[in-house]
Design a protein around this motif. Structure first.
Motif, short mmCIF file in Angstrom:
data_model
loop_
_atom_site.label_atom_id
_atom_site.label_comp_id
_atom_site.label_asym_id
_atom_site.label_seq_id
_atom_site.Cartn_x
_atom_site.Cartn_y
_atom_site.Cartn_z
N THR A 64 0.88 -1.21 -0.02
CA THR A 64 -0.11 -0.10 -0.08
C THR A 64 0.85 1.33 0.06
O THR A 64 0.55 2.24 -0.76
N THR A 65 1.93 1.28 0.71
CA THR A 65 2.76 2.51 0.72
C THR A 65 3.82 2.53 -0.18
O THR A 65 4.13 3.79 -0.53
N GLN A 72 -4.19 6.40 1.12
CA GLN A 72 -4.15 5.80 2.44
C GLN A 72 -5.02 6.77 3.27
O GLN A 72 -4.98 6.67 4.70
#
Length: 166
Positions: A64-65, A72
């Motif tokens: 995700t990051t 996010q």
């Protein structure tokens, strides 16, 4: 986090594309499904995906990051990513980002009060010769974004949204 049956069905369709021992390979598709349905990927959703795929939550968080396509936090209806990598910076990428922020009254990474726009810098979009470039909602690439073109784009979006409200 528990997902709806329709979400789980979509996950299963993606997982089925891989051998059973490699179902974790569907992590990006599952993240995209959650973002499509919810507009962003929360820590709870990451944990739910990790549980579904049988992988550590930190491994999902790393994906995700790593990619800027996963939101996010909640974002506006129109997510405007402006490339500020060196080639774009040399061709006014930073100025394009600053112009958008001024025009919308937000800081880099901010969302307008009406929830319509989120503006953020991003890494290379792979179109250095067309700089400055931006990506709208992770889908549409726009090139040669001068202040005038940026203003025109904002006006077109606002007009389209006003037409939907009428």
């Amino acid at each position: 986090m528990s997902f709806s049956e329709s979400t789980k069905a979509r996950f299963a369709k993606e997982v089925a594309k891989y051998p059973p021992e490699q179902k974790q390979s569907a992590v990006m598709a599952c993240l995209a499904i959650v973002q499509q349905e919810q507009g962003w990927v929360s820590a709870e959703a990451e944990a739910g995906i990790a549980e579904y795929l049988g992988m550590p939550a930190i491994a999902v968080r790393e994906v995700t990051t790593f990619y800027n396509m996963y939101n996010q936090q909640p974002v506006g209806k129109y997510k405007l990513n402006v490339c500020t990598n060196l080639p774009c910076q040399l061709r006014d990428g930073q100025n394009a980002l600053e112009h958008l922020c001024r025009a919308l009254g937000v800081d880099d990474g901010g969302t307008t009060a009406d929830g319509l726009f989120t503006v953020a810098k991003c890494e290379c979009l792979g179109a250095c010769a067309d700089a400055p470039v931006m990506l709208v909602n992770d889908r549409q690439m726009l090139s040669y974004m001068s202040p005038a073109k940026l203003d025109e784009m904002l006006a077109m979006i606002r007009a389209a949204e006003a037409g939907k409200a009428a």
